[in-house]
Design an enzyme around this catalytic site. Sequence first.
Site, PDB file in Angstrom:
ATOM      1  N   LYS A  14       0.839  -1.201   0.000  1.00 26.11           N
ATOM      2  CA  LYS A  14       0.000   0.000   0.000  1.00 26.11           C
ATOM      3  C   LYS A  14       0.879   1.258   0.000  1.00 26.11           C
ATOM      4  CE  LYS A  14      -3.832  -2.273   2.423  1.00 26.11           C
ATOM      5  NZ  LYS A  14      -4.733  -2.201   3.593  1.00 26.11           N
ATOM      6  N   TYR A  54     -12.336  -2.420  -3.452  1.00 26.33           N
ATOM      7  CA  TYR A  54     -12.861  -2.626  -2.089  1.00 26.33           C
ATOM      8  C   TYR A  54     -14.395  -2.610  -2.033  1.00 26.33           C
ATOM      9  CZ  TYR A  54      -8.320  -2.311   0.330  1.00 26.33           C
ATOM     10  OH  TYR A  54      -7.052  -2.548   0.818  1.00 26.33           O
ATOM     11  N   PHE A  62     -15.279   3.351   7.130  1.00 31.49           N
ATOM     12  CA  PHE A  62     -13.930   3.743   6.711  1.00 31.49           C
ATOM     13  C   PHE A  62     -13.700   3.621   5.203  1.00 31.49           C
ATOM     14  CE2 PHE A  62     -13.933  -0.696   8.180  1.00 31.49           C
ATOM     15  CZ  PHE A  62     -13.436  -1.348   7.063  1.00 31.49           C
ATOM     16  N   ARG A  90      -2.151 -14.946   3.497  1.00 32.46           N
ATOM     17  CA  ARG A  90      -2.872 -14.244   4.574  1.00 32.46           C
ATOM     18  C   ARG A  90      -2.181 -14.463   5.922  1.00 32.46           C
ATOM     19  NH1 ARG A  90      -6.797 -10.259   3.744  1.00 32.46           N
ATOM     20  NH2 ARG A  90      -7.585 -10.785   5.808  1.00 32.46           N
ATOM     21  N   THR A  96      -5.821  -8.224  10.124  1.00 32.47           N
ATOM     22  CA  THR A  96      -6.132  -6.894   9.554  1.00 32.47           C
ATOM     23  C   THR A  96      -5.625  -5.791  10.472  1.00 32.47           C
ATOM     24  OG1 THR A  96      -8.068  -7.785   8.428  1.00 32.47           O
ATOM     25  CG2 THR A  96      -8.020  -5.404   8.799  1.00 32.47           C
ATOM     26  N   ARG A 107       2.523  -7.613   9.055  1.00 31.02           N
ATOM     27  CA  ARG A 107       1.911  -6.517   9.828  1.00 31.02           C
ATOM     28  C   ARG A 107       2.383  -6.517  11.277  1.00 31.02           C
ATOM     29  NH1 ARG A 107      -4.030  -7.542   7.149  1.00 31.02           N
ATOM     30  NH2 ARG A 107      -3.883  -6.107   5.379  1.00 31.02           N
ATOM     31  N   ASN A 117      -1.897  -0.298   7.445  1.00 29.85           N
ATOM     32  CA  ASN A 117      -1.370  -1.651   7.671  1.00 29.85           C
ATOM     33  C   ASN A 117      -0.550  -2.196   6.502  1.00 29.85           C
ATOM     34  OD1 ASN A 117      -3.431  -2.287   5.944  1.00 29.85           O
ATOM     35  ND2 ASN A 117      -4.607  -3.527   7.391  1.00 29.85           N
ATOM     36  N   HIS A 120      -1.835  -5.331   1.211  1.00 28.15           N
ATOM     37  CA  HIS A 120      -3.088  -6.018   0.894  1.00 28.15           C
ATOM     38  C   HIS A 120      -2.772  -7.431   0.415  1.00 28.15           C
ATOM     39  CE1 HIS A 120      -7.041  -6.936  -0.716  1.00 28.15           C
ATOM     40  NE2 HIS A 120      -6.393  -7.486  -1.730  1.00 28.15           N
ATOM     41  N   GLU A 131      -9.572 -10.174  -7.927  1.00 26.52           N
ATOM     42  CA  GLU A 131      -8.586  -9.093  -7.791  1.00 26.52           C
ATOM     43  C   GLU A 131      -7.471  -9.214  -8.830  1.00 26.52           C
ATOM     44  OE1 GLU A 131      -7.526  -9.327  -3.649  1.00 26.52           O
ATOM     45  OE2 GLU A 131      -9.499  -8.604  -3.006  1.00 26.52           O
TER      46      GLU A 131
HETATM   47  P1  DAT Z   1      -7.690  -6.989   5.075  1.00 27.17           P
HETATM   48  O1  DAT Z   1      -6.878  -5.897   4.421  1.00 27.17           O
HETATM   49  O2  DAT Z   1      -6.942  -7.648   6.190  1.00 27.17           O
HETATM   50  O3  DAT Z   1      -8.246  -7.970   4.077  1.00 27.17           O
HETATM   51  P2  DAT Z   1     -10.365  -5.859   5.192  1.00 27.17           P
HETATM   52  O4  DAT Z   1     -10.550  -6.406   3.825  1.00 27.17           O
HETATM   53  O5  DAT Z   1     -11.394  -6.191   6.216  1.00 27.17           O
HETATM   54  O6  DAT Z   1      -8.937  -6.281   5.789  1.00 27.17           O
HETATM   55  O7  DAT Z   1     -10.252  -4.290   5.132  1.00 27.17           O
HETATM   56  C1  DAT Z   1      -9.522  -3.659   4.114  1.00 27.17           C
HETATM   57  C2  DAT Z   1      -8.679  -2.565   4.694  1.00 27.17           C
HETATM   58  O8  DAT Z   1      -9.530  -1.573   5.273  1.00 27.17           O
HETATM   59  C3  DAT Z   1      -7.765  -2.996   5.830  1.00 27.17           C
HETATM   60  O9  DAT Z   1      -6.544  -3.551   5.366  1.00 27.17           O
HETATM   61  C4  DAT Z   1      -7.545  -1.711   6.551  1.00 27.17           C
HETATM   62  C5  DAT Z   1      -8.887  -0.999   6.402  1.00 27.17           C
HETATM   63  N1  DAT Z   1      -9.720  -1.247   7.582  1.00 27.17           N
HETATM   64  C6  DAT Z   1     -10.339  -2.383   7.915  1.00 27.17           C
HETATM   65  N2  DAT Z   1     -11.013  -2.277   9.068  1.00 27.17           N
HETATM   66  C7  DAT Z   1     -10.822  -1.000   9.464  1.00 27.17           C
HETATM   67  C8  DAT Z   1     -11.250  -0.239  10.586  1.00 27.17           C
HETATM   68  N3  DAT Z   1     -12.029  -0.758  11.536  1.00 27.17           N
HETATM   69  N4  DAT Z   1     -10.832   1.047  10.662  1.00 27.17           N
HETATM   70  C9  DAT Z   1     -10.061   1.597   9.711  1.00 27.17           C
HETATM   71  N5  DAT Z   1      -9.613   0.940   8.628  1.00 27.17           N
HETATM   72  C10 DAT Z   1      -9.996  -0.345   8.512  1.00 27.17           C
HETATM   73 MG    MG Z   2      -9.661  -7.808   2.581  1.00 25.68          MG
END
Ligand code: DAT
Ligand code: MG
Length: 154
Positions: A14, A54, A62, A90, A96, A107, A117, A120, A131
């Site tokens: 990212k 996304y 968010f 993963r 996450t 992470r 974080n 991706h 994707e």
């Molecule tokens: P991941 O990236 O582990 O697959 P995700 O798909 O649930 O997680 O979410 C995508 C991204 O969105 C994640 O890497 C960071 C952001 N994110 C997720 N939950 C969040 C939260 N509660 N507050 C802020 N950003 C968040």
């Molecule tokens: Mg995800």
Amino acid sequence: HANCTMERTFVAVKPDGVQRGLCGDIIHRFEKRGFKLVAAKFIKASEDFMKTHYLDLKDMPFYGGLCKYMSSGPVFAMVWEGENIVKLGRMMLGETNPADSKPGSIRGDLCINIGRNIIHGSDTLENAKREVELWFKPEEFVTYTSCFQPFLYE
Ligand code: DAT
Ligand code: MG
């Protein structure tokens, strides 16, 4: 060898990871594990493109900020291949929320905050396929034989 569990997954460093100079560390971890890089590019995605990427999260509070942030600077987008790579990738990422990520994970070693974080990775085989197809055209894949293959797989 007949490897029916060979998979591809989409991984992207990212904008925060790129700015912090962590591309090399992240690529190195996937290389050392034995995974094979089959496509890669360094690009700045548009906000609309990140909204598509996304889409599953469109109702989350968010979502807007996340898509803005992800399009604020360059990302290093990659497709990695290997046995069971969606799940293993993963696990390499960690949780996450970096605060829940174990030391040893990307992470857990390299970041602190859920909104920054650094990486991706596709979470399911179905999302990996979606994707990979969203980010890369068929002609962007490089076909080659990894000399490690017979020593990585039985
Ligand atoms: P991941 O990236 O582990 O697959 P995700 O798909 O649930 O997680 O979410 C995508 C991204 O969105 C994640 O890497 C960071 C952001 N994110 C997720 N939950 C969040 C939260 N509660 N507050 C802020 N950003 C968040
Ligand atoms: Mg995800």
